[in-house]
Design a protein around this motif. Structure first.
Motif, PDB file in Angstrom:
ATOM      1  N   ARG A 291       0.841  -1.201   0.000  1.00  0.00           N
ATOM      2  CA  ARG A 291       0.000   0.000   0.000  1.00  0.00           C
ATOM      3  C   ARG A 291       0.874   1.248   0.000  1.00  0.00           C
ATOM      4  N   PRO A 292       0.551   2.229  -0.819  1.00  0.00           N
ATOM      5  CA  PRO A 292       1.353   3.466  -0.801  1.00  0.00           C
ATOM      6  C   PRO A 292       1.138   4.221   0.494  1.00  0.00           C
ATOM      7  N   GLY A 293       2.182   4.861   0.960  1.00  0.00           N
ATOM      8  CA  GLY A 293       2.086   5.647   2.176  1.00  0.00           C
ATOM      9  C   GLY A 293       1.452   6.996   1.897  1.00  0.00           C
ATOM     10  N   PRO A 294       1.274   7.796   2.928  1.00  0.00           N
ATOM     11  CA  PRO A 294       0.685   9.125   2.730  1.00  0.00           C
ATOM     12  C   PRO A 294       1.610  10.014   1.918  1.00  0.00           C
ATOM     13  N   ALA A 295       1.028  10.999   1.258  1.00  0.00           N
ATOM     14  CA  ALA A 295       1.819  11.908   0.429  1.00  0.00           C
ATOM     15  C   ALA A 295       2.816  12.690   1.274  1.00  0.00           C
ATOM     16  N   ARG A 296       2.472  12.956   2.500  1.00  0.00           N
ATOM     17  CA  ARG A 296       3.361  13.689   3.401  1.00  0.00           C
ATOM     18  C   ARG A 296       3.595  12.850   4.644  1.00  0.00           C
ATOM     19  N   GLY A 297       4.836  12.496   4.914  1.00  0.00           N
ATOM     20  CA  GLY A 297       5.163  11.649   6.046  1.00  0.00           C
ATOM     21  C   GLY A 297       4.899  12.341   7.375  1.00  0.00           C
ATOM     22  N   ALA A 298       4.564  11.517   8.384  1.00  0.00           N
ATOM     23  CA  ALA A 298       4.275  12.067   9.710  1.00  0.00           C
ATOM     24  C   ALA A 298       5.196  11.500  10.774  1.00  0.00           C
ATOM     25  N   LEU A 299       6.227  10.740  10.370  1.00  0.00           N
ATOM     26  CA  LEU A 299       7.149  10.160  11.328  1.00  0.00           C
ATOM     27  C   LEU A 299       8.320  11.102  11.547  1.00  0.00           C
ATOM     28  N   ALA A 300       8.477  11.569  12.767  1.00  0.00           N
ATOM     29  CA  ALA A 300       9.517  12.557  13.062  1.00  0.00           C
ATOM     30  C   ALA A 300      10.707  11.974  13.786  1.00  0.00           C
ATOM     31  N   THR A 301      10.575  10.752  14.344  1.00  0.00           N
ATOM     32  CA  THR A 301      11.659  10.172  15.133  1.00  0.00           C
ATOM     33  C   THR A 301      11.903   8.730  14.705  1.00  0.00           C
ATOM     34  N   ALA A 302      13.090   8.233  15.052  1.00  0.00           N
ATOM     35  CA  ALA A 302      13.399   6.833  14.779  1.00  0.00           C
ATOM     36  C   ALA A 302      12.509   5.913  15.608  1.00  0.00           C
ATOM     37  N   GLY A 303      12.177   6.339  16.817  1.00  0.00           N
ATOM     38  CA  GLY A 303      11.267   5.554  17.636  1.00  0.00           C
ATOM     39  C   GLY A 303       9.887   5.456  17.019  1.00  0.00           C
ATOM     40  N   GLY A 304       9.411   6.547  16.420  1.00  0.00           N
ATOM     41  CA  GLY A 304       8.125   6.518  15.737  1.00  0.00           C
ATOM     42  C   GLY A 304       8.128   5.560  14.565  1.00  0.00           C
ATOM     43  N   LEU A 305       9.245   5.493  13.839  1.00  0.00           N
ATOM     44  CA  LEU A 305       9.347   4.549  12.729  1.00  0.00           C
ATOM     45  C   LEU A 305       9.315   3.111  13.234  1.00  0.00           C
ATOM     46  N   ALA A 306      10.049   2.834  14.321  1.00  0.00           N
ATOM     47  CA  ALA A 306      10.048   1.484  14.887  1.00  0.00           C
ATOM     48  C   ALA A 306       8.648   1.084  15.340  1.00  0.00           C
ATOM     49  N   TRP A 307       7.929   2.007  15.969  1.00  0.00           N
ATOM     50  CA  TRP A 307       6.561   1.718  16.396  1.00  0.00           C
ATOM     51  C   TRP A 307       5.656   1.462  15.194  1.00  0.00           C
ATOM     52  N   ALA A 408      18.513   2.232  17.387  1.00  0.00           N
ATOM     53  CA  ALA A 408      18.287   0.933  18.023  1.00  0.00           C
ATOM     54  C   ALA A 408      17.313   1.044  19.192  1.00  0.00           C
ATOM     55  N   ALA A 409      17.370   2.170  19.912  1.00  0.00           N
ATOM     56  CA  ALA A 409      16.532   2.321  21.097  1.00  0.00           C
ATOM     57  C   ALA A 409      15.051   2.245  20.757  1.00  0.00           C
ATOM     58  N   GLY A 410      14.664   2.748  19.587  1.00  0.00           N
ATOM     59  CA  GLY A 410      13.257   2.688  19.203  1.00  0.00           C
ATOM     60  C   GLY A 410      12.764   1.252  19.087  1.00  0.00           C
ATOM     61  N   HIS A 411      13.553   0.399  18.415  1.00  0.00           N
ATOM     62  CA  HIS A 411      13.151  -0.997  18.263  1.00  0.00           C
ATOM     63  C   HIS A 411      13.203  -1.739  19.595  1.00  0.00           C
ATOM     64  N   LEU A 412      14.205  -1.448  20.426  1.00  0.00           N
ATOM     65  CA  LEU A 412      14.305  -2.138  21.705  1.00  0.00           C
ATOM     66  C   LEU A 412      13.193  -1.718  22.660  1.00  0.00           C
ATOM     67  N   ALA A 413      12.752  -0.467  22.562  1.00  0.00           N
ATOM     68  CA  ALA A 413      11.631  -0.033  23.396  1.00  0.00           C
ATOM     69  C   ALA A 413      10.367  -0.809  23.046  1.00  0.00           C
ATOM     70  N   VAL A 414      10.158  -1.046  21.744  1.00  0.00           N
ATOM     71  CA  VAL A 414       8.991  -1.831  21.329  1.00  0.00           C
ATOM     72  C   VAL A 414       9.141  -3.279  21.781  1.00  0.00           C
TER      73      VAL A 414
END
Length: 543
Positions: A291-307, A408-414
């Protein structure tokens, strides 16, 4: 003037001709040898675990039910208990072999299916996703050779499991041993075929594994629903599940050999579909476009991407833990009815759950089981960090103003926070199902977390400091699961039981709370994570 050679069609790089013939399978032998070499540690561990739990079961059941009268009473008791039928299916015979097939056959089939889907996806879609397949295709490799090699690797694994089971149990009846071995191996190959089909459709290995694992979960749910609603036989829902086919092979209880024809036919059909799809797509592409993502990304942090990457899996795991907790909690009050007056069975359950009341011992056993399964989630989630690196998706993230430790902290937090959510959901489900001692049950589930974190820490250490050995984390958790599952039943020595972090936890609820082991395991987990992150920070990201 152009020559005749100029008019010839240009052969696609890395592939033999597309027409029928041996060229479609060119290079299969080399790819099979490569797959077996890459899995030279993983495969023996899987095979040993799947076959080992089956071979260990008859001896433990002899301690449960030593006489024919006790086995007949157990058969009648289990078949009259809908919860037990949902968990294990109906009992079709009162011999030790029949009881072993009832107790472990379905779960051995599930483990064989998981082993098979991991093998097939690893050597098909994962190879394409990481770009290794394109490099291998620069040699003379047929279009269907990678798929064939993956299926042959799965066949080697499942055939080994079937052979070990048949040989190990032959002394209790050659026909029943062969039926049980072929049933477990057949279910494994069936889901290998399903994984092969899904791998042609999904564009990511994660999605391919998720779809196939979801189908396996649905198969288990169908079998459980069918068996729970029908005493002494099998319903249409049971026959709708491949695990129900294995059950109805009836090893050691008047074998129905024709069921193997059903399994074989399904495997052949899936293989034909997978081969047909493999010849109609380009390498790296699938029939289910992402599925295509949104036209404008809303992820501002590496932790947000991991989540964002792991929230779907975490939601599915949490829902499964909650539902399973309610089911097992509802069974807790009837634990005494399950074992009846059998003192040997009572002793086994108490060894699993501690020297406490039988209901508390049952709940302690269930909390330990949830803890060991939560460790699988922790390992899977931490290894997602390794997958992002090996697939080179981490490079664009690290190219920005994101350090390795923050990434790495973002993925480890999840991973570590998600395990807390899973055990809380399991505790809530057990409390709702049991209806008593909600605080004690929830606390018992949360007390499993230090052991879960230790296995997660081992995975961080391997992925961070020794990335080529990261898959060995599955071997570590597999050994711990085997010790925790069959160790108390076989009365393994304390030195062996202590190899698993779960062996150091207090048996809650029912036993006295002991904080030093929990604190020590938490410190060990923190040290492992620290060492893994230090290794990640110092080494090259290419491993």
């Amino acid at each position: 003037m152009s020559s005749v050679a100029d008019a010839r069609p240009v052969r696609r790089s890395g592939y033999a001709p597309r027409g029928p013939g041996a060229g479609q399978l060119a290079g299969t032998g080399g790819l099979l040898r490569l797959a077996l070499r890459r899995d030279r540690v993983l495969l023996p561990v899987w095979i040993a675990v799947v076959a080992g739990i089956v071979l260990a079961m008859p001896g433990s059941l002899e301690g449960f039910y030593g006489t024919a009268a006790e086995r007949a009473d157990a058969m009648a008791s289990m078949n009259s208990n809908s919860s037990m039928r949902a968990l294990y299916g109906p009992v079709f015979g009162d011999s030790i072999g029949a009881l072993a097939a009832w107790r472990i056959g379905c779960y051995a089939g599930v483990l064989a299916a998981v082993m098979s889907l991991v093998i097939v996806v690893r050597h098909t879609r994962e190879e394409e996703e990481t770009g290794r397949q394109e490099m291998l295709s620069a040699a003379v490799v047929g279009r269907r050779a990678p798929l064939t090699a993956a299926l042959l690797a799965a066949f080697v694994a499942n055939a080994s499991v079937a052979l070990l089971i048949a040989a190990g149990l032959a002394g209790r009846g050659a026909g029943g041993a062969l039926a049980l071995g072929l049933g477990v191996g057949g279910v494994g190959m069936l889901f290998a075929g399903l994984a092969a089909v899904v791998a042609q459709c999904a564009e990511s290995a994660r999605l391919a594994k998720g779809i196939t694992a979801g189908a396996l979960g649905a198969a288990f749910a169908l079998r459980a629903a069918g068996d729970a609603g029908t005493a002494g036989g099998s319903s249409a829902l049971t026959w709708a599940s491949p695990l129900g086919w294995q059950e109805n092979l009836r090893a050691y209880a008047g074998e129905r050999w024709w069921v193997l024809l059903v399994l074989g036919a399904a495997i052949v059909v899936q293989g034909c579909v997978a081969y047909g799809l493999a010849g109609r797509r380009d390498v790296g592409m699938g029939f289910l476009p992402p599925r295509p993502g949104p036209a404008r990304g809303a992820l501002a942090t590496a932790g947000g991407l991991a989540w964002r990457l792991q929230r779907g899996a975490l939601g599915a795991w949490t829902a499964a833990f909650l539902v399973a907790g309610v089911v097992f909690g509802g069974m807790a009050s009837g634990a005494a009815d399950i074992v009846g007056d059998n003192e040997n069975a009572r002793d086994i359950v108490e060894r699993l759950g501690g020297r406490s009341g039988l209901t508390d011992a049952f709940l302690a056993t269930m909390t330990g089981l949830f803890g060991m399964i939560a460790a699988l989630y922790a390992v899977t989630s931490v290894l997602r960090l390794h997958a992002e690196e090996t697939s080179q998706r981490a490079e664009p993230v690290l190219a920005g103003a994101v350090g390795r430790l923050r990434w790495a902290a973002g993925h480890l937090a999840v991973a570590f926070g998600g395990s807390v959510l899973l055990m809380a959901a399991a505790g809530l489900g057990l409390a709702v199902g049991h209806g008593e001692d909600a605080g004690a049950v929830l606390g018992a589930c949360l007390a499993q977390l230090p052991a879960v974190w230790v296995l997660g820490g081992v995975t961080v250490l391997l992925a961070g400091a020794f990335p080529k050995a990261a898959p060995a984390a599955w071997g570590v958790v597999g050994v711990c699961l085997a010790i925790g599952w069959i160790g108390p039943v076989l009365e393994l020595p304390g030195a062996v039981m202590d190899l698993s972090p779960f062996g150091h936890l207090p048996k809650l609820p029912g036993s006295a709370m002991s904080w030093p082991p929990l604190v020590l395991l938490t410190v060990i987990a923190a040290a492992l994570v620290t060492a893994g992150l230090a290794g990640l920070r110092r080494r090259d990201m290419t491993g």
